[in-house]
Design a protein around this motif. Structure first.
Motif, short mmCIF file in Angstrom:
data_model
loop_
_atom_site.label_atom_id
_atom_site.label_comp_id
_atom_site.label_asym_id
_atom_site.label_seq_id
_atom_site.Cartn_x
_atom_site.Cartn_y
_atom_site.Cartn_z
N ASP A 149 0.85 -1.18 0.00
CA ASP A 149 0.00 0.00 0.00
C ASP A 149 0.89 1.25 0.00
O ASP A 149 1.62 1.48 0.96
N PRO A 150 0.84 2.06 -1.07
CA PRO A 150 1.72 3.24 -1.14
C PRO A 150 1.54 4.20 0.05
O PRO A 150 2.53 4.77 0.52
N ALA A 151 0.32 4.35 0.54
CA ALA A 151 0.09 5.26 1.67
C ALA A 151 0.78 4.75 2.93
O ALA A 151 1.37 5.52 3.69
N ARG A 152 0.73 3.44 3.14
CA ARG A 152 1.39 2.88 4.34
C ARG A 152 2.90 2.97 4.22
O ARG A 152 3.60 3.27 5.20
N LEU A 153 3.41 2.69 3.04
CA LEU A 153 4.86 2.80 2.83
C LEU A 153 5.31 4.25 3.05
O LEU A 153 6.34 4.51 3.67
N ALA A 154 4.52 5.21 2.55
CA ALA A 154 4.84 6.63 2.74
C ALA A 154 4.80 7.00 4.22
O ALA A 154 5.65 7.75 4.71
N GLN A 155 3.83 6.45 4.94
CA GLN A 155 3.69 6.76 6.36
C GLN A 155 4.90 6.27 7.15
O GLN A 155 5.42 6.97 8.02
N VAL A 156 5.37 5.07 6.83
CA VAL A 156 6.54 4.53 7.52
C VAL A 156 7.78 5.36 7.18
O VAL A 156 8.61 5.66 8.06
#
Length: 197
Positions: A149-156
């Motif tokens: 998930d791009p949003a989760r990767l960005a959040q991390v």
């Protein structure tokens, strides 16, 4: 500064600029509309033409901060080069902003997560994450970024860089210079985001 220095059109900008300086020097508790008016040499009632109260000023400061941060990150995301190079530039831009404008960034996140935050603040607050997620998604389409998930990767990724900035501000990086720590953190992040994971 003396009264009459500002045209009516730029008192708001002057108030925000002075408020950000006071925020950096004294924190949120040091901010008052009356003190800002005194600092700028205008009547104590003049700020109320632009901000109904102190909270409105704080919200406007947060909006201004998110607008500037989002523009920095958008510029990095749209720079020439590979997705990895642009992600690295975005990471550097975030750490630089976070360290240079620490008090403002804290206010921004506090305002964004407040129960009565405005829709504008919430939208602006998510835009930097969206910009990063879009760049990660582009890398996924090109095969240079791992699935997920791009949003989760960005959040991390943001969590890592924000943590680094927080450690730097607390003088907790020991003998490691911030630029060196930033490059190492970005290298680790890009390796983790790489394909084949």
């Amino acid at each position: 500064m003396t009264e009459g220095t500002y045209h009516h059109g730029n008192l708001r900008a002057a108030l925000l600029e002075r408020a950000e300086a006071v925020l950096a020097e004294s924190g949120v508790d040091g901010l008052s509309l009356r003190a800002l008016a005194r600092d700028l040499g205008v009547s104590h009632a003049a700020p109320s033409r632009h901000f109904r109260d102190r909270q409105a000023l704080l919200d406007a400061l947060a909006v201004s901060g998110f607008t500037r941060l989002n523009e920095l990150l958008r510029t990095a995301a749209q720079a020439p080069g590979s997705v990895s190079a642009r992600l690295a530039g975005l990471g550097r831009a975030y750490v630089d902003f976070a360290v240079t404008h620490a008090a403002l960034l804290n206010l921004m996140f506090t305002a964004k997560h407040c129960d009565d935050s405005t829709p504008e603040l919430r939208e602006l607050g998510h835009r930097s994450l969206d910009t990063t997620a879009e760049l990660i998604a582009q890398g996924q389409r090109e095969g240079s970024v791992r699935a997920g998930d791009p949003a989760r990767l960005a959040q991390v990724a943001f969590s890592t860089l924000h943590g680094l900035a927080t450690l730097a501000l607390g003088s907790l990086l020991d003998d490691t210079p911030l630029p060196e720590a930033t490059e190492l953190a970005i290298d680790v992040l890009l390796t983790g985001l790489g394909p084949g994971r």
